[in-house]
Design a protein around this motif. Structure first.
Motif, PDB file in Angstrom:
ATOM      1  N   MET A 189       0.818  -1.211   0.000  1.00 52.46           N
ATOM      2  CA  MET A 189       0.000   0.000   0.000  1.00 52.46           C
ATOM      3  C   MET A 189       0.854   1.264   0.000  1.00 52.46           C
ATOM      4  SD  MET A 189      -3.122  -0.989  -0.124  1.00 52.46           S
ATOM      5  CE  MET A 189      -4.097   0.381   0.456  1.00 52.46           C
ATOM      6  N   LEU A 190       2.035   1.181   0.611  1.00 53.85           N
ATOM      7  CA  LEU A 190       2.888   2.363   0.675  1.00 53.85           C
ATOM      8  C   LEU A 190       3.341   2.809  -0.706  1.00 53.85           C
ATOM      9  CD1 LEU A 190       5.094   1.564   3.802  1.00 53.85           C
ATOM     10  CD2 LEU A 190       3.130   3.092   3.656  1.00 53.85           C
ATOM     11  N   ASP A 191       3.391   1.853  -1.669  1.00 57.50           N
ATOM     12  CA  ASP A 191       3.821   2.202  -3.018  1.00 57.50           C
ATOM     13  C   ASP A 191       2.834   3.145  -3.697  1.00 57.50           C
ATOM     14  OD1 ASP A 191       6.019   0.648  -2.695  1.00 57.50           O
ATOM     15  OD2 ASP A 191       5.218  -1.090  -3.767  1.00 57.50           O
ATOM     16  N   ASN A 192       1.604   3.221  -3.177  1.00 53.83           N
ATOM     17  CA  ASN A 192       0.580   4.059  -3.798  1.00 53.83           C
ATOM     18  C   ASN A 192       0.610   5.502  -3.307  1.00 53.83           C
ATOM     19  OD1 ASN A 192      -0.445   1.872  -5.272  1.00 53.83           O
ATOM     20  ND2 ASN A 192      -1.719   1.209  -3.543  1.00 53.83           N
ATOM     21  N   ILE A 193       1.466   5.797  -2.326  1.00 57.34           N
ATOM     22  CA  ILE A 193       1.569   7.166  -1.813  1.00 57.34           C
ATOM     23  C   ILE A 193       2.276   8.035  -2.854  1.00 57.34           C
ATOM     24  CG2 ILE A 193       2.602   8.629  -0.036  1.00 57.34           C
ATOM     25  CD1 ILE A 193       2.308   6.294   1.894  1.00 57.34           C
ATOM     26  N   THR A 194       1.714   9.204  -3.124  1.00 57.78           N
ATOM     27  CA  THR A 194       2.307  10.109  -4.110  1.00 57.78           C
ATOM     28  C   THR A 194       2.759  11.410  -3.441  1.00 57.78           C
ATOM     29  OG1 THR A 194       0.230  11.230  -4.656  1.00 57.78           O
ATOM     30  CG2 THR A 194       0.738   9.184  -5.862  1.00 57.78           C
ATOM     31  N   ILE A 195       3.675  12.092  -4.111  1.00 57.59           N
ATOM     32  CA  ILE A 195       4.129  13.391  -3.619  1.00 57.59           C
ATOM     33  C   ILE A 195       2.977  14.388  -3.628  1.00 57.59           C
ATOM     34  CG2 ILE A 195       5.688  15.330  -4.084  1.00 57.59           C
ATOM     35  CD1 ILE A 195       7.030  12.883  -2.886  1.00 57.59           C
ATOM     36  N   ASP A 196       2.097  14.254  -4.608  1.00 57.47           N
ATOM     37  CA  ASP A 196       0.942  15.156  -4.675  1.00 57.47           C
ATOM     38  C   ASP A 196       0.063  15.000  -3.438  1.00 57.47           C
ATOM     39  OD1 ASP A 196      -0.723  17.065  -6.258  1.00 57.47           O
ATOM     40  OD2 ASP A 196      -2.184  15.428  -6.083  1.00 57.47           O
ATOM     41  N   GLN A 197      -0.133  13.763  -2.979  1.00 52.40           N
ATOM     42  CA  GLN A 197      -0.920  13.535  -1.766  1.00 52.40           C
ATOM     43  C   GLN A 197      -0.265  14.203  -0.558  1.00 52.40           C
ATOM     44  OE1 GLN A 197      -1.127   9.276  -1.580  1.00 52.40           O
ATOM     45  NE2 GLN A 197      -2.928   9.125  -2.922  1.00 52.40           N
ATOM     46  N   LEU A 198       1.051  14.094  -0.477  1.00 53.45           N
ATOM     47  CA  LEU A 198       1.769  14.714   0.646  1.00 53.45           C
ATOM     48  C   LEU A 198       1.660  16.235   0.595  1.00 53.45           C
ATOM     49  CD1 LEU A 198       5.012  12.515   0.800  1.00 53.45           C
ATOM     50  CD2 LEU A 198       2.959  12.341   2.217  1.00 53.45           C
ATOM     51  N   ARG A 199       1.736  16.798  -0.607  1.00 48.74           N
ATOM     52  CA  ARG A 199       1.597  18.255  -0.746  1.00 48.74           C
ATOM     53  C   ARG A 199       0.190  18.706  -0.340  1.00 48.74           C
ATOM     54  NH1 ARG A 199       4.949  17.864  -5.786  1.00 48.74           N
ATOM     55  NH2 ARG A 199       6.971  18.800  -5.275  1.00 48.74           N
ATOM     56  N   VAL A 200      -0.813  17.917  -0.706  1.00 47.42           N
ATOM     57  CA  VAL A 200      -2.194  18.233  -0.318  1.00 47.42           C
ATOM     58  C   VAL A 200      -2.330  18.172   1.204  1.00 47.42           C
ATOM     59  CG1 VAL A 200      -4.577  17.387  -0.378  1.00 47.42           C
ATOM     60  CG2 VAL A 200      -3.247  17.531  -2.494  1.00 47.42           C
ATOM     61  N   PHE A 201      -1.771  17.137   1.804  1.00 51.88           N
ATOM     62  CA  PHE A 201      -1.809  16.972   3.261  1.00 51.88           C
ATOM     63  C   PHE A 201      -1.162  18.173   3.957  1.00 51.88           C
ATOM     64  CE2 PHE A 201       0.665  14.823   6.872  1.00 51.88           C
ATOM     65  CZ  PHE A 201      -0.304  15.130   7.815  1.00 51.88           C
ATOM     66  N   ILE A 202       0.003  18.585   3.478  1.00 49.54           N
ATOM     67  CA  ILE A 202       0.719  19.724   4.074  1.00 49.54           C
ATOM     68  C   ILE A 202      -0.100  21.006   3.932  1.00 49.54           C
ATOM     69  CG2 ILE A 202       2.763  21.199   3.842  1.00 49.54           C
ATOM     70  CD1 ILE A 202       4.290  18.631   2.984  1.00 49.54           C
ATOM     71  N   ALA A 203      -0.664  21.215   2.746  1.00 52.63           N
ATOM     72  CA  ALA A 203      -1.453  22.427   2.504  1.00 52.63           C
ATOM     73  C   ALA A 203      -2.687  22.469   3.406  1.00 52.63           C
ATOM     74  CB  ALA A 203      -1.864  22.498   1.037  1.00 52.63           C
ATOM     75  N   ALA A 204      -3.371  21.331   3.559  1.00 55.24           N
ATOM     76  CA  ALA A 204      -4.567  21.281   4.403  1.00 55.24           C
ATOM     77  C   ALA A 204      -4.219  21.576   5.861  1.00 55.24           C
ATOM     78  CB  ALA A 204      -5.232  19.916   4.283  1.00 55.24           C
ATOM     79  N   ALA A 205      -3.091  21.043   6.313  1.00 55.27           N
ATOM     80  CA  ALA A 205      -2.662  21.280   7.696  1.00 55.27           C
ATOM     81  C   ALA A 205      -2.275  22.740   7.904  1.00 55.27           C
ATOM     82  CB  ALA A 205      -1.486  20.361   8.032  1.00 55.27           C
ATOM     83  N   GLU A 206      -1.586  23.321   6.925  1.00 54.75           N
ATOM     84  CA  GLU A 206      -1.128  24.705   7.062  1.00 54.75           C
ATOM     85  C   GLU A 206      -2.267  25.708   6.914  1.00 54.75           C
ATOM     86  OE1 GLU A 206       1.932  25.034   4.139  1.00 54.75           O
ATOM     87  OE2 GLU A 206       3.503  24.216   5.460  1.00 54.75           O
ATOM     88  N   GLU A 207      -3.208  25.423   6.016  1.00 57.03           N
ATOM     89  CA  GLU A 207      -4.292  26.374   5.748  1.00 57.03           C
ATOM     90  C   GLU A 207      -5.457  26.237   6.724  1.00 57.03           C
ATOM     91  OE1 GLU A 207      -4.013  28.802   3.448  1.00 57.03           O
ATOM     92  OE2 GLU A 207      -1.963  28.031   3.213  1.00 57.03           O
ATOM     93  N   GLY A 208      -5.571  25.081   7.383  1.00 57.33           N
ATOM     94  CA  GLY A 208      -6.612  24.912   8.396  1.00 57.33           C
ATOM     95  C   GLY A 208      -7.927  24.369   7.895  1.00 57.33           C
ATOM     96  N   SER A 209      -8.063  24.183   6.589  1.00 60.18           N
ATOM     97  CA  SER A 209      -9.297  23.606   6.041  1.00 60.18           C
ATOM     98  C   SER A 209      -9.019  23.041   4.657  1.00 60.18           C
ATOM     99  CB  SER A 209     -10.410  24.657   5.961  1.00 60.18           C
ATOM    100  OG  SER A 209     -10.142  25.598   4.935  1.00 60.18           O
ATOM    101  N   PHE A 210      -9.885  22.122   4.237  1.00 64.72           N
ATOM    102  CA  PHE A 210      -9.710  21.518   2.917  1.00 64.72           C
ATOM    103  C   PHE A 210     -10.018  22.528   1.808  1.00 64.72           C
ATOM    104  CE2 PHE A 210     -10.627  16.902   4.486  1.00 64.72           C
ATOM    105  CZ  PHE A 210      -9.479  16.977   5.268  1.00 64.72           C
ATOM    106  N   SER A 211     -10.995  23.405   2.064  1.00 65.21           N
ATOM    107  CA  SER A 211     -11.353  24.395   1.041  1.00 65.21           C
ATOM    108  C   SER A 211     -10.215  25.394   0.836  1.00 65.21           C
ATOM    109  CB  SER A 211     -12.637  25.126   1.437  1.00 65.21           C
ATOM    110  OG  SER A 211     -12.482  25.761   2.701  1.00 65.21           O
ATOM    111  N   ALA A 212      -9.576  25.816   1.934  1.00 67.76           N
ATOM    112  CA  ALA A 212      -8.449  26.755   1.820  1.00 67.76           C
ATOM    113  C   ALA A 212      -7.267  26.091   1.123  1.00 67.76           C
ATOM    114  CB  ALA A 212      -8.039  27.247   3.203  1.00 67.76           C
TER     115      ALA A 212
END
Length: 300
Positions: free
Chosen positions: A1-24
């Motif tokens: 399952m770890l092979d399916n992790i993408t850099i794009d997913q990590l960037r989305v995760f970081i952005a959501a954490a930094e911005e405080g919401s999924f919409s932001a």
């Protein structure tokens, strides 16, 4: 399952954490909110953990999510460095840069030049070594150093590509306690019986040319020479940029020799590299900045 992790997913995760919401996060990454939610859900499924607590109005990082955020930032930064490194190789950029300078080189120009280098070439490690002139030449020949800066006569550097980029002003310095400090209109003949403190980091030709007294002591660095001069033991020719503060504090004074030849008081600063190895973009940039700084600093 770890092979399916993408850099794009990590960037989305970081952005959501930094911005405080999924919409932001969506607005920041120019994605619709559903794409953000989908990417984070897939990441959580692949990792087998919950990164966000969705029970509240705005998603909050879980304790595990906070720990994973640190790792995600490191991984994304490493991938970006990998891309930049590949781009540098494609553009014939150096993967690293090593320079060697001798002990007479004006170190006061390095902080500004290095600060600009860090900004312009953030992914190129820079190594700086202070070596004697012989070692600098050997390292350039062996290609363990890309660029050398030597304070010496240009004709001593024949096997290399070399360029004079400035000069070091040598001044005759003594302690205020020394009897030469009490004299005016000093001639070379007044120095014959005085003890001269010399530094042997100069090439032998330079050393012989700069000896003006019948008696001399030879040491291997300017720091030691400076301290001996301050003690009043003797007089010496020393790079003026090394004693700027001493001159201000009057722990040393410079004496004006009436018949001192210009070639004795001005030592060329020469940049050199291996003839059959062209300099890369960062080395050329550094060389140009060094030359500009050397000719702009009035204390050299």
């Amino acid at each position: 399952m770890l092979d399916n992790i993408t850099i794009d997913q990590l960037r989305v995760f970081i952005a959501a954490a930094e911005e405080g919401s999924f919409s932001a996060a969506g607005r920041k990454l120019h994605k619709v909110q559903s794409a953000i939610s989908y990417a984070i859900s897939n990441l959580e499924e692949n990792l087998g953990v919950h990164l966000f607590d969705r029970s509240k109005r705005s998603p909050q990082l879980t304790i595990i999510g906070e720990q994973m955020l640190k790792r995600a930032n490191i991984i994304v930064a490493q991938v970006e460095q990998l891309h930049l490194h590949a781009h540098s190789l494609h553009q014939s950029m150096e993967t690293d840069l090593c320079i060697c300078i001798d002990s007479m080189f004006p170190l006061n120009i390095l902080p500004k030049v290095c600060s600009e280098f860090k900004f312009v070439f953030p992914n190129i490690p820079l190594s700086i070594y202070t070596e004697d002139k012989k070692t600098i030449k050997e390292r350039i020949q062996k290609q363990t150093c890309h660029l050398g800066f030597i304070c010496s006569e240009n004709d001593l550097l024949e096997p290399f590509l070399s360029k004079e980029i400035g000069s070091v002003h040598m001044t005759c310095a003594v302690s205020p306690k020394h009897r030469l400090a009490q004299k005016k209109d000093i001639l070379n003949t007044d120095l014959l019986d005085e003890l001269q403190i010399q530094v042997n980091d100069l090439e032998s030709k330079d050393l012989k040319k700069s000896q003006l007294s019948n008696r001399s002591w030879t040491i291997n660095n300017f720091i030691c020479q400076r301290e001996l001069l301050k003690s009043g033991i003797g007089w010496g020719l020393i790079p003026k940029h090394l004693i700027v503060e001493d001159l201000k504090l009057k722990s040393l004074i410079d004496i004006d020799l009436q018949d001192l030849k210009p070639q004795t008081t001005n030592i060329p600063i020469v940049a050199l590299c291996k003839k059959d190895t062209p300099l890369g973009p960062s080395a050329i940039w550094l060389l140009e900045k060094m030359e500009h700084s050397l000719n702009s600093d009035k204390n050299i």
